[in-house]
Design a protein around this motif. Sequence first.
Motif, PDB file in Angstrom:
ATOM      1  N   SER A   1      14.665  -4.343  16.949  1.00 24.46           N
ATOM      2  CA  SER A   1      15.894  -4.022  16.207  1.00 24.46           C
ATOM      3  C   SER A   1      16.411  -5.266  15.511  1.00 24.46           C
ATOM      4  CB  SER A   1      16.976  -3.440  17.119  1.00 24.46           C
ATOM      5  OG  SER A   1      17.411  -4.383  18.075  1.00 24.46           O
TER       6      SER A   1
ATOM      7  N   VAL B   1      25.791  -6.484  19.309  1.00 29.93           N
ATOM      8  CA  VAL B   1      25.552  -5.225  20.019  1.00 29.93           C
ATOM      9  C   VAL B   1      26.599  -5.024  21.116  1.00 29.93           C
ATOM     10  CG1 VAL B   1      23.922  -4.016  21.533  1.00 29.93           C
ATOM     11  CG2 VAL B   1      23.101  -5.160  19.455  1.00 29.93           C
ATOM     12  N   ASN B   2      26.944  -6.073  21.842  1.00 27.61           N
ATOM     13  CA  ASN B   2      27.943  -5.947  22.909  1.00 27.61           C
ATOM     14  C   ASN B   2      29.283  -5.463  22.373  1.00 27.61           C
ATOM     15  OD1 ASN B   2      26.121  -6.770  24.864  1.00 27.61           O
ATOM     16  ND2 ASN B   2      26.863  -8.879  24.932  1.00 27.61           N
TER      17      ASN B   2
ATOM     18  N   THR C   1      19.030   2.511  15.926  1.00 26.94           N
ATOM     19  CA  THR C   1      18.440   2.504  17.267  1.00 26.94           C
ATOM     20  C   THR C   1      19.425   1.876  18.235  1.00 26.94           C
ATOM     21  OG1 THR C   1      16.516   1.841  18.583  1.00 26.94           O
ATOM     22  CG2 THR C   1      17.291   0.263  16.946  1.00 26.94           C
ATOM     23  N   THR C   2      19.234   2.155  19.499  1.00 25.45           N
ATOM     24  CA  THR C   2      20.011   1.469  20.541  1.00 25.45           C
ATOM     25  C   THR C   2      19.162   0.402  21.219  1.00 25.45           C
ATOM     26  OG1 THR C   2      19.390   3.113  22.201  1.00 25.45           O
ATOM     27  CG2 THR C   2      21.462   3.489  20.998  1.00 25.45           C
ATOM     28  N   ASN C   3      17.896   0.281  20.819  1.00 24.37           N
ATOM     29  CA  ASN C   3      16.989  -0.687  21.424  1.00 24.37           C
ATOM     30  C   ASN C   3      17.334  -2.110  20.995  1.00 24.37           C
ATOM     31  OD1 ASN C   3      15.627   1.470  22.517  1.00 24.37           O
ATOM     32  ND2 ASN C   3      13.990   1.437  21.008  1.00 24.37           N
ATOM     33  N   VAL C   4      17.250  -3.024  21.944  1.00 20.21           N
ATOM     34  CA  VAL C   4      17.474  -4.439  21.669  1.00 20.21           C
ATOM     35  C   VAL C   4      16.493  -5.233  22.519  1.00 20.21           C
ATOM     36  CG1 VAL C   4      19.121  -6.350  21.743  1.00 20.21           C
ATOM     37  CG2 VAL C   4      19.935  -4.032  21.270  1.00 20.21           C
TER      38      VAL C   4
ATOM     39  N   ARG D   1      25.153  -4.107  26.304  1.00 20.85           N
ATOM     40  CA  ARG D   1      24.997  -2.780  25.714  1.00 20.85           C
ATOM     41  C   ARG D   1      23.600  -2.674  25.124  1.00 20.85           C
ATOM     42  NH1 ARG D   1      30.560  -1.485  22.497  1.00 20.85           N
ATOM     43  NH2 ARG D   1      30.222   0.631  23.195  1.00 20.85           N
ATOM     44  N   GLY D   2      23.257  -1.466  24.762  1.00 21.47           N
ATOM     45  CA  GLY D   2      21.946  -1.239  24.167  1.00 21.47           C
ATOM     46  C   GLY D   2      20.886  -1.068  25.239  1.00 21.47           C
ATOM     47  N   ARG D   3      19.756  -0.543  24.816  1.00 27.08           N
ATOM     48  CA  ARG D   3      18.624  -0.324  25.706  1.00 27.08           C
ATOM     49  C   ARG D   3      17.681  -1.522  25.581  1.00 27.08           C
ATOM     50  NH1 ARG D   3      13.770   2.409  24.430  1.00 27.08           N
ATOM     51  NH2 ARG D   3      12.602   2.868  26.320  1.00 27.08           N
ATOM     52  N   LYS D   4      17.478  -2.216  26.673  1.00 25.36           N
ATOM     53  CA  LYS D   4      16.630  -3.412  26.668  1.00 25.36           C
ATOM     54  C   LYS D   4      15.155  -3.004  26.561  1.00 25.36           C
ATOM     55  CE  LYS D   4      20.035  -5.862  29.385  1.00 25.36           C
ATOM     56  NZ  LYS D   4      20.389  -6.498  30.648  1.00 25.36           N
TER      57      LYS D   4
END
Length: 145
Positions: free
Chosen positions: A47, A110-111, A123-126, A139-142
Amino acid sequence: MLYKQLLRTLYRNTVPTVPAAALAQELAAPAPPLLLDVRTPAEYRVSHLRGAQFVPFDSIATAPFAGLDRSQPVVVYCSVGVRSERLGERLHALGFRNVRNLYGGLFEWVNEGHPVVDSTGPTTNVHPYSPFWSPWLKRGRKVYE
């Protein structure tokens, strides 16, 4: 609070910073700053900020950044802001006059709930960079690629 204390110890304060909320407003304006993402290819693929150009960290010492307007506002970022501060220093040395570093990097972005994208869209991926740094991403999906 601990994250801000950590950043105070890591930053050299050689490049002005811009808070995530202020950058979000600037990106919504008619003439947004140029965004340069200075992470690894894997981090960028997971991302990045919409519209960001990828600059491999390993290339910043030699990249000429030809074709970029030295007077254009530029915001650099990485995961937490350390690698991007190095890029900001390099850009200043090359004559760029308006370079800022995203305070807290992509993690802070993202936080605070700001969006990121990948090659297919939102996306929520990070990518958390490493297990050492991942606790600072709240936050976000690791996703490690």
